[in-house]
Scaffold this active site. Sequence first.
Site, PDB file in Angstrom:
ATOM      1  N   ASP A 231      69.907 -15.341  53.529  1.00  0.00           N
ATOM      2  CA  ASP A 231      70.644 -14.394  54.465  1.00  0.00           C
ATOM      3  C   ASP A 231      70.821 -13.043  53.378  1.00  0.00           C
ATOM      4  O   ASP A 231      69.955 -12.897  52.809  1.00  0.00           O
ATOM      5  CB  ASP A 231      72.247 -15.020  54.527  1.00  0.00           C
ATOM      6  CG  ASP A 231      72.828 -15.077  53.010  1.00  0.00           C
ATOM      7  OD1 ASP A 231      72.320 -14.612  51.972  1.00  0.00           O
ATOM      8  OD2 ASP A 231      74.005 -15.829  52.871  1.00  0.00           O
ATOM      9  N   GLU A 232      71.906 -12.141  53.680  1.00  0.00           N
ATOM     10  CA  GLU A 232      71.933 -10.804  53.414  1.00  0.00           C
ATOM     11  C   GLU A 232      72.002 -10.734  51.748  1.00  0.00           C
ATOM     12  O   GLU A 232      71.963  -9.687  51.320  1.00  0.00           O
ATOM     13  CB  GLU A 232      72.685  -9.887  53.975  1.00  0.00           C
ATOM     14  CG  GLU A 232      72.288  -9.697  55.332  1.00  0.00           C
ATOM     15  CD  GLU A 232      72.625 -10.552  56.603  1.00  0.00           C
ATOM     16  OE1 GLU A 232      72.857 -11.542  56.227  1.00  0.00           O
ATOM     17  OE2 GLU A 232      72.471 -10.278  57.725  1.00  0.00           O
ATOM     18  N   GLY A 233      72.590 -11.887  51.180  1.00  0.00           N
ATOM     19  CA  GLY A 233      72.887 -11.811  49.827  1.00  0.00           C
ATOM     20  C   GLY A 233      71.597 -12.038  48.997  1.00  0.00           C
ATOM     21  O   GLY A 233      70.716 -12.644  49.410  1.00  0.00           O
TER      22      GLY A 233
ATOM     23  N   HIS B  87      64.104 -21.344  44.723  1.00  0.00           N
ATOM     24  CA  HIS B  87      64.600 -20.593  43.658  1.00  0.00           C
ATOM     25  C   HIS B  87      64.666 -21.515  42.486  1.00  0.00           C
ATOM     26  O   HIS B  87      65.207 -22.672  42.549  1.00  0.00           O
ATOM     27  CB  HIS B  87      65.971 -19.801  43.935  1.00  0.00           C
ATOM     28  CG  HIS B  87      66.401 -19.188  42.671  1.00  0.00           C
ATOM     29  ND1 HIS B  87      66.008 -17.982  42.238  1.00  0.00           N
ATOM     30  CD2 HIS B  87      67.405 -19.508  41.720  1.00  0.00           C
ATOM     31  CE1 HIS B  87      66.764 -17.556  41.237  1.00  0.00           C
ATOM     32  NE2 HIS B  87      67.420 -18.424  40.749  1.00  0.00           N
TER      33      HIS B  87
ATOM     34  N   GLY C   9      51.469 -18.327  43.161  1.00  0.00           N
ATOM     35  CA  GLY C   9      51.216 -18.793  44.335  1.00  0.00           C
ATOM     36  C   GLY C   9      50.955 -20.368  44.099  1.00  0.00           C
ATOM     37  O   GLY C   9      50.436 -21.031  45.018  1.00  0.00           O
ATOM     38  N   SER C  10      51.454 -21.103  43.163  1.00  0.00           N
ATOM     39  CA  SER C  10      51.314 -22.562  43.242  1.00  0.00           C
ATOM     40  C   SER C  10      52.250 -23.278  44.348  1.00  0.00           C
ATOM     41  O   SER C  10      51.850 -24.246  44.922  1.00  0.00           O
ATOM     42  CB  SER C  10      51.766 -23.243  41.914  1.00  0.00           C
ATOM     43  OG  SER C  10      53.077 -22.875  41.555  1.00  0.00           O
ATOM     44  N   ASN C  11      53.182 -22.584  44.571  1.00  0.00           N
ATOM     45  CA  ASN C  11      54.014 -23.221  45.738  1.00  0.00           C
ATOM     46  C   ASN C  11      53.344 -23.140  47.137  1.00  0.00           C
ATOM     47  O   ASN C  11      53.226 -23.820  47.677  1.00  0.00           O
ATOM     48  CB  ASN C  11      55.571 -22.579  45.924  1.00  0.00           C
ATOM     49  CG  ASN C  11      56.401 -23.181  45.104  1.00  0.00           C
ATOM     50  OD1 ASN C  11      56.968 -24.378  45.324  1.00  0.00           O
ATOM     51  ND2 ASN C  11      56.533 -22.215  43.742  1.00  0.00           N
TER      52      ASN C  11
HETATM   53  C1  GAR Z   1      58.834 -20.384  41.312  1.00  0.00           C
HETATM   54  O1  GAR Z   1      59.211 -20.914  40.249  1.00  0.00           O
HETATM   55  C2  GAR Z   1      59.967 -19.812  42.311  1.00  0.00           C
HETATM   56  O2  GAR Z   1      61.034 -20.688  42.372  1.00  0.00           O
HETATM   57  C3  GAR Z   1      60.340 -18.600  41.620  1.00  0.00           C
HETATM   58  O3  GAR Z   1      58.946 -17.903  41.450  1.00  0.00           O
HETATM   59  C4  GAR Z   1      57.991 -19.141  40.846  1.00  0.00           C
HETATM   60  C5  GAR Z   1      56.810 -18.587  41.786  1.00  0.00           C
HETATM   61  O4  GAR Z   1      55.868 -19.616  41.396  1.00  0.00           O
HETATM   62  N1  GAR Z   1      61.067 -17.758  42.536  1.00  0.00           N
HETATM   63  C6  GAR Z   1      61.861 -16.855  42.184  1.00  0.00           C
HETATM   64  O5  GAR Z   1      62.356 -16.939  40.982  1.00  0.00           O
HETATM   65  C7  GAR Z   1      62.707 -16.073  43.227  1.00  0.00           C
HETATM   66  N2  GAR Z   1      63.663 -15.376  42.680  1.00  0.00           N
HETATM   67  P1  GAR Z   1      54.476 -19.809  42.245  1.00  0.00           P
HETATM   68  O6  GAR Z   1      54.101 -18.354  42.376  1.00  0.00           O
HETATM   69  O7  GAR Z   1      53.564 -20.195  41.362  1.00  0.00           O
HETATM   70  O8  GAR Z   1      54.833 -20.475  43.586  1.00  0.00           O
END
Ligand code: GAR
Length: 201
Positions: A140-142, A108, A11-13
């Site tokens: 989207d759906e992909g 991503h 959850g750093s984002n």
């Molecule tokens: C982030 O680097 C994000 O881009 C990636 O997971 C990490 C989550 O970090 N997402 C994916 O790989 C999605 N396919 P966080 O939990 O510290 O935010």
Amino acid sequence: MRLAVLASGYGSNLQAILDAISRKEVAGQVRVVISDVENAFALQRARENGIEALYINPRDYKDREAFDEVVSGQLMERKIDLVILAGYMRFLSPPFVRKFRGRIMNIHPSLLPAFPGLNGVKKALSHGVKVSGCTVHFVDEGLDTGPIILQEAVPVLDGDTEDTLHERIHGLEHRLYPQAIQLFIEKKLRLEGRRCIRFEG
Ligand code: GAR
């Protein structure tokens, strides 16, 4: 603007988004954080910030669609405007995407369309690319195929490991994701086919 964050891990984002909100760089409120992982640190961050934290156990539902229906019900109940995937490691079912089309963002850790799916950093490193980065896109759906909102590059250094490269990418993510969310809130994003155009409203 009512925001929801879906997260499976650290959850750093999520934290970067909450920090940007408290600095008034993002004009929205996170109403709920939902996770498919009971002990996800993202849920703890939510609670520490006085935000509702919901764990929904995928094993309680017969398939992906049934699980997503419960998640979307929770989002609709809270009248969520924008669904933010932040390290959410589940592929969204098409009905979920249809319900929130144009209102789901993902981040991503690669320069899409390169290295979609799980382990994007590891795949880029073992492919031997010299530049990688991160991408914020509409869902989207992909699998990581939706229109790209923001994208930024970092160099891949000879001595990099998956951890050091991911750390550098995380640094970008924490800056880019709040920016993309604020552009959405200010209605400064317009889709022209696959292209997401940024304009001054
Ligand atoms: C982030 O680097 C994000 O881009 C990636 O997971 C990490 C989550 O970090 N997402 C994916 O790989 C999605 N396919 P966080 O939990 O510290 O935010």
